[in-house]
Design a protein around this motif. Structure first.
Motif: not given
Length: 232
Positions: A25-31, A47-50
């Motif tokens: 249910g959580q999420q995480l953005t890398t970049g 800036r926002k990738f995966l």
């Protein structure tokens, strides 16, 4: 599974100090400018990738970039082929240990992932002993040595390109074979795989480097499967 990691969780580790454990249910953005910063001093990094997110029990990676692709590689006995996640694409993450590798013109990056789920499927129902499968391939001793020599640099460095595949002269040194024997074994193994229904192999049309690269990729993608069967 890591100590303290619960089934259903995802661990994202950049190997240089950032490590996050996500619950379903959580999420995480890398970049470069994301909550999980990667390449923050690399002007070519998005800036926002995966983005890593879950839909029920399944963890998925989505590429929000426009020009950088990422590749997911196995790091354990997962026995899955590498996954290419191009711009705009999404792919379910395999259970267990894997690495996601991507690069800009300045740097290559690697994240280690752990999808904490069981890795062992239930035993299949028994089948009749005379029910042979077309395409079953069990390499002999010399074929095993050749496949392992071709795969090892790619397995040791998941982000490595095909330039890391040993050349014929390197295989001569590693295996102690003559040049003629190395080339003969490569050709015969390609013919064997083709006869067993494995796509992408032909000794009649592909040139020698292409056959060697195809064998190396096959050996890398099937490394853990072959190893779990005692082949490597």
């Amino acid at each position: 599974m890591r100590h303290g990691i619960l089934p259903g969780q995802l661990v994202v580790d950049d190997l240089v100090g950032q490590c996050v454990v996500l619950n379903p249910g959580q999420q995480l953005t890398t970049g470069r400018a994301a909550e999980f910063a990667v390449g923050d001093d690399d002007e070519f990094m998005h800036r926002k990738f995966l983005q890593f997110w879950s839909d029920g029990p399944t963890w998925t990676v989505t590429n929000h970039g426009s020009r950088i692709s990422a590749t997911v590689h196995p790091r354990g006995h997962n026995s899955f082929a590498q996954l290419l996640v191009g711009p705009g694409a999404s792919h379910p993450l395999p259970p267990g240990l894997s690495s996601v590798v991507f690069a800009t013109s300045l740097c290559t990056y690697e994240l280690h992932l752990t999808v904490a789920r069981t890795l062992q499927p239930p035993d299949p129902a028994p089948v009749a002993s005379d029910d042979l499968t077309v395409g079953r391939f069990t390499p002999n001793t010399e074929q095993r040595l050749l496949l392992r020599a071709l795969a090892q640099p790619l397995v040791d460095s998941p982000g490595a390109g095909m330039d890391r595949v040993p050349a014929v002269r390197d295989l001569e040194r590693i295996l102690g074979w003559s040049q003629k024997k190395v080339n003969t074994k490569i050709d015969y193994l390609c013919r064997t795989l083709e006869a067993n229904g494995v796509p992408g192999f032909t000794a009649r049309t592909g040139n020698a480097p292409a056959r060697r690269f195809a064998l190396a990729r096959y050996a890398q993608e099937n490394y853990w499967s072959l190893k779990s069967r005692g082949t490597f």
